[in-house]
Design a protein around this motif. Structure first.
Motif, PDB file in Angstrom:
ATOM      1  N   ASP A 181      13.175   7.820 -12.062  1.00 55.38           N
ATOM      2  CA  ASP A 181      12.374   7.555 -11.031  1.00 55.38           C
ATOM      3  C   ASP A 181      13.055   6.450  -9.992  1.00 55.38           C
ATOM      4  OD1 ASP A 181      10.433   9.720 -11.065  1.00 55.38           O
ATOM      5  OD2 ASP A 181       9.380   8.421 -12.653  1.00 55.38           O
ATOM      6  N   ASP A 229      13.221  10.830  -6.050  1.00 53.90           N
ATOM      7  CA  ASP A 229      14.006  10.083  -6.960  1.00 53.90           C
ATOM      8  C   ASP A 229      13.547   8.814  -6.717  1.00 53.90           C
ATOM      9  OD1 ASP A 229      14.772  12.382  -7.984  1.00 53.90           O
ATOM     10  OD2 ASP A 229      16.910  12.230  -7.573  1.00 53.90           O
ATOM     11  N   ARG A 512       8.596  12.813  -6.429  1.00 58.38           N
ATOM     12  CA  ARG A 512       9.747  13.403  -7.092  1.00 58.38           C
ATOM     13  C   ARG A 512       9.911  14.934  -7.512  1.00 58.38           C
ATOM     14  NH1 ARG A 512      12.797  13.872 -11.858  1.00 58.38           N
ATOM     15  NH2 ARG A 512      11.036  13.424 -13.082  1.00 58.38           N
TER      16      ARG A 512
END
Length: 771
Positions: A181, A229, A512
Motif C-alpha cells: 500500500d 497503491d 487499491r
C-alpha cells in the motif's frame, strides 16, 4: 487520450517558434548588517511549470535574471554560513524589471526545501498539506549508504526491513502501512519490478543513491493524486538535474562481505540543452547467520545500473525530454534441499533480473498562466530463476523450481496547470496505464499471461485566499478494467500562524485494486511441499486517513509533531488454507475461496491462498526536532509511537514496533573540510507471529560516518576567487554495536532479523566543479 496527445503535439510545434519577452529580475544578496554576500547561489523557479534558472552573486552581492516571462516565481538564495531564504516574486506583463533584494540571516537549523510529491506542484516543504519528509543529496552522502532502503531507515515513521532468506528483499512501511500500500516512484513515475507478484514489494535495496538529488516521502493517503497503491503514502526518488556547463563525479567504495560499489556521472547544461548520465556497479558476497548451516541469508549479488536524461528547450515555452533507465542483476545463494537429491543437502538458487525503462516528456506553456505536460512511459521487467542440486551441471534437466516472469507496463498521461490570479492554482490530468504479466510457474496462463488496464482522471485546486492560509482540495476518478469505477477525494489545509508556527491537517480516502499476482498468482513448489494461489474473487482495499500536525522553527531550533490515523478495510493477504489430500478435497477447498479448477492447483501440498482477511487501523504520533548548537554542531532526532491493530482478529499487527526512534549528532567544519556524525536507530519489541505468540526483542543499531576533503587550491588569474578541485575520502561503520538477533544465541540458533552485524566501508569521491 489520443486526441489529447495530438493537441499537445500541435501546441509543441506552434510554441516552438515563440519568442520570450525581455523582462528581468535583479537585486542584491546582503547579510543582516547590509553587507554584500558574494558567491551566493540564487535560483529563480517558475511556480507554474517548475522551470528554473540559476546564477551566483558577484562581489557586490548583485545578481540578475533576464528574459523572464510574466508569472509567479519562487526566488531562493543560499550561501555558506547563512540560512537559505525563499521569496515569492510576481513578474507582471506591464513591467520590464523587478528589483528584489534578499537579506540572509546566519545559518539556522532548517534550510528551505522545495518538494513536489505532496501535491504534484513545486512548493516549499512547509506548505505541503500532507507531511513530506526529505532526504537531500547532502544528507544522503553523509550516511555512506549506497541503497535507498538504508537511507529511508533514518526517516520518522518509515521502516525498511530485509526479511527474505537467500535472495534478499527490502520492504518499505510508512506509519505502519505495509509495502503493498506504499507507492514507489522515480521522478513521479512508477518503478516496475514485479511488484504485482512480489507481495507488493519494490526492493529498495536494489535502488541506488548515485543518481539522486533527493528522496521525498509522503505520509498518508495519496490515492487522489497518484492512484492505486498509494493508500499509505508515496516514496518519490528525484534524479539529478545538471546546472553547470559541465559537471560530473566519480565514487568508489568497498568494505567487508566483498562489498564494491562504483558510480560515474556526467552532466551538462548549455543554454537550451541539458544532459545527465549515471553508470553504476555494485556487488556483495553472500552470508549466513546460523553456524554450520550453509543456507544463505543474503545472496551473492552483482548489479549494473545505467541512467540517461536529455532535455532540449526550443523556447522558454516549449521543451522535450527523454529518460532511459536500465539495470541487470544476478543473485546466487543456497537454500535447504527438500528433494533429497543433493549430496551436501543444499541447492544453489540462482536468479537473473533486469529492467529497461523509457520516458518521453513534452512541456509547453501556451500562456503565462497555463502549463501543459504530456508523458509516454514504457517499462519492462524480466526475471529468470531456478534451483539445482550442488554438483550437477547447468542443463535444464538438472534444475527444479524453474520459473520466469515478464512484466510490461505502458502509460500515457497529460496534465494541465492553470494559475488563476495570485490566489488559485488548478491542476488536472488524464492517465492511462496497462500492466501485463506472463511467465512459467508464476502466473495463471503461463505465456498467455494476464493484463489489467486503468484510466484515471484527477483534479486538484490549491487555493490561497490570503497569505497565511493554503487550502488544497481534489479527487480522482478511477476506472479499472476488472473493478469498474471508483472516486477518492482529499482535502488539506496549511495555516502559517506566524514566522515560527505552521499547522497543517489533511483527510483523504484511498483505494487499491488487487494486483495481477493477488488475482492470478500460481506458484507450485512440490519439492518443498507447498503452493500459493491467487484469487480472482478478491475485493479492492479501501482506506481513510487523517493527519494533523504543526512545525515550530526559530533561529537554531525546530520541532515538529504529527498525529495520524489510517483505517484500512478489506486488506489483502495470503493465508494457510489447508492441505487437500486428494482431488475431492482440493475441489472443496478451491470452491470455498472461489478459485477456478483451471488454475492448475495440485493435491497433497500445503496450500496458501490470497483473500480479503482484515480490517485494521494504524494510528500514532511522530515527533521530530533539531538543534544547531553552533555553526559546527547539529543534533536532531525523532520518536515515533505506533498503535497497529487488526480489528478482525483482535490482535496487534505483526512486524510493527510500537516505539521507535532515531538520534543523529553531526560535526561539520567547512574550513577543515571535515564531516563526522554518529546516528542511532532504535526499535521496540514487535510481534512476529500471533499463534503461538513470538516477539522480536528491542534493539538499537548505531552507524558512524566521517569524511575529509582533499583540496587542491588554484589561484584564479582574473579575480580573487579560489577554485577548488576536490577529492573527498570517507569511511563508515554500520551497526557499530554489532547488534544481531537474540535467537542466534539459543541452543537451536534461528533468526527473525537478517542483520549481519558490524560492517565497514571506505571510499573516495571526486566531483567537479567542487562546491
Amino acid at each position: 487520450m489520443r486526441k489529447t496527445i495530438a493537441v499537445l503535439v500541435f501546441l509543441f510545434f506552434v510554441l516552438a517558434h515563440a519568442q520570450a519577452q525581455q523582462r528581468s529580475v535583479a537585486g542584491r544578496i546582503l547579510d543582516s548588517s547590509g553587507n554584500a554576500v558574494a558567491q551566493s547561489a540564487i535560483t529563480l523557479r517558475n511556480a507554474l511549470n517548475g522551470s528554473a534558472q540559476q546564477t551566483e552573486s558577484d562581489a557586490s552581492g548583485g545578481y540578475s535574471f533576464s528574459g523572464i516571462e510574466p508569472g509567479e516565481y519562487v526566488l531562493t538564495a543560499s550561501a555558506k554560513g547563512f540560512a537559505a531564504k525563499t521569496r515569492s516574486v510576481e513578474v507582471r506583463s506591464d513591467s520590464t524589471a523587478k528589483n528584489v533584494d534578499i537579506a540572509l540571516a546566519v545559518a539556522s537549523v532548517q534550510q528551505a526545501v522545495t518538494v513536489v510529491s505532496g501535491s504534484r506542484v513545486e512548493e516549499l516543504q512547509q506548505d505541503s498539506p500532507l507531511p513530506v519528509d526529505v532526504e537531500t543529496k547532502q544528507r544522503i552522502e553523509r550516511t555512506g549508504f549506497e541503497s535507498v532502503a538504508d537511507v529511508l531507515s533514518e526517516l520518522p515513521g518509515v521502516v525498511t526491513r530485509n526479511n527474505a532468506s537467500y535472495s534478499g528483499s527490502s520492504q518499505e512501511m510508512i506509519d505502519g502501512v505495509a509495502s503493498q500500500d506504499v507507492l514507489v516512484l522515480q521522478d513521479g513515475l512508477p518503478i516496475v519490478g514485479a511488484r504485482g507478484i512480489n507481495s507488493g514489494i519494490i526492493d529498495l535495496d536494489q535502488q541506488d543513491i548515485g543518481r539522486l538529488d533527493r528522496v521525498e516521502v509522503v505520509r498518508g493517503a495519496a490515492s487522489s493524486l497518484y492512484g492505486t497503491d498509494a493508500i499509505g503514502g508515496v516514496i518519490n526518488m528525484i534524479t539529478h538535474e545538471p546546472t553547470h556547463p559541465i559537471e560530473g563525479g566519480l565514487r568508489i567504495s568497498g568494505g567487508n562481505l566483498g562489498v564494491v560499489d562504483g558510480d560515474l556521472d556526467l552532466g551538462t547544461h548549455l543554454r537550451k540543452f541539458s544532459a545527465f548520465t549515471d553508470l553504476e556497479m555494485h556487488r556483495i558476497d553472500s552470508y549466513t547467520l546460523v553456524p554450520d548451516d550453509e543456507s544463505t541469508v543474503g545472496a551473492d549479488n552483482q548489479r549494473y545500473d545505467g541512467l540517461i536524461k536529455l532535455r532540449y528547450n526550443f523556447t522558454p515555452k516549449a521543451a522535450i525530454g527523454y529518460t532511459g533507465n536500465a539495470y541487470h542483476n544476478d543473485a546466487t545463494g543456497k537454500s535447504a534441499d527438500s528433494s533429497g537429491t543433493a549430496s551436501s543437502g543444499y541447492d544453489y538458487a540462482v536468479s537473473h533480473d533486469s529492467t529497461q525503462t523509457h520516458t518521453l516528456t513534452g512541456e509547453f506553456v501556451p500562456t503565462s498562466t497555463t502549463a501543459v505536460q504530456a508523458r509516454l512511459y514504457e517499462s519492462r521487467f524480466d526475471s529468470n530463476s531456478a534451483q539445482k542440486p550442488i554438483g550437477t551441471d547447468n542443463s535444464l534437466g538438472a534444475q527444479f523450481d524453474y520459473g520466469n516472469l515478464y512484466e510490461r507496463y505502458h502509460r500515457a498521461d497529460a496534465t494541465v496547470s492553470q494559475q488563476a490570479g495570485s490566489w488559485q492554482f488548478l491542476q488536472g490530468g488524464d492517465e492511462w496505464a496497462q500492466d501485463s504479466y506472463r511467465g512459467l510457474n508464476r502466473i495463471v496462463g503461463d505465456d498467455d499471461g494476464q493484463q489489467i488496464t486503468t484510466n484515471d482522471v484527477w483534479l486538484q485546486d490549491r487555493i490561497q485566499p490570503w497569505k497565511k492560509l493554503i487550502l488544497n482540495v481534489g479527487g480522482r476518478y478511477n476506472r479499472h478494467s476488472l473493478y469498474g469505477s471508483h472516486i477518492v477525494p482529499k482535502v488539506g489545509l496549511v495555516y502559517r500562524i506566524n514566522d515560527r508556527w505552521t499547522v497543517r491537517s489533511a483527510y483523504g480516502k484511498g483505494f487499491r485494486s488487487p494486483t495481477i499476482g493477488e488475482l492470478y498468482y500460481l506458484l507450485l513448489h512440490p519439492e518443498y511441499g507447498y503452493q500459493v494461489l491467487g484469487n480472482p474473487t478478491l475485493q479492492p482495499e479501501r482506506s481513510e486517513s487523517w493527519s494533523v500536525g504543526g512545525d515550530y522553527q526559530v533561529n537554531r531550533y525546530s520541532f515538529g509533531i504529527t498525529l495520524y490515523r489510517n483505517n484500512l478495510n478489506h486488506l489483502i493477504n495470503y493465508i494457510f488454507a489447508g492441505i487437500p489430500m486428494d482431488e475431492a478435497e482440493l475441489e472443496v477447498l478451491l470452491a470455498e475461496y472461489g478459485i477456478p479448477a483451471s488454475f492448475g492447483a495440485e493435491p497433497g501440498l500445503m496450500t496458501f491462498v490470497y483473500t480479503n482477511v482484515d480490517q485494521a487501523y494504524t494510528q500514532g504520533v511522530n515527533l521530530k526536532g533539531s538543534v544547531l548548537l553552533n555553526r559546527n554542531f547539529r543534533v536532531d532526532g525523532f520518536y515515533a509511537y505506533l498503535d497497529p491493530y487488526d480489528v478482525t482478529d483482535k490482535q496487534t499487527l505483526t512486524e510493527r514496533s510500537r516505539n521507535s526512534g532515531y538520534f543523529r549528532t553531526e560535526y561539520v567544519s567547512n574550513r577543515l573540510g571535515l564531516v563526522a556524525n554518529i546516528r542511532g536507530n532504535f526499535f521496540g519489541k514487535y510481534l512476529i507471529t500471533p499463534n503461538p505468540e513470538e516477539h522480536e526483542q528491542a534493539y538499537a543499531i548505531w552507524n558512524l560516518y566521517c569524511s575529509k576533503d582533499i583540496r587542491l587550491g588554484l589561484q584564479a588569474t582574473d579575480s580573487s576567487k579560489e577554485v577548488h578541485l576536490g577529492f573527498q575520502v570517507y569511511g563508515a561503520i554500520e551497526n557499530l554495536g554489532n547488534s544481531r538477533d537474540s535467537l542466534l544465541t539459543g541452543n537451536s540458533p534461528t533468526y527473525d532479523r537478517t542483520d549481519y552485524g558490524r560492517t565497514f566501508r571506505v571510499g573516495i569521491r571526486y566531483t567537479f566543479p567542487h562546491e
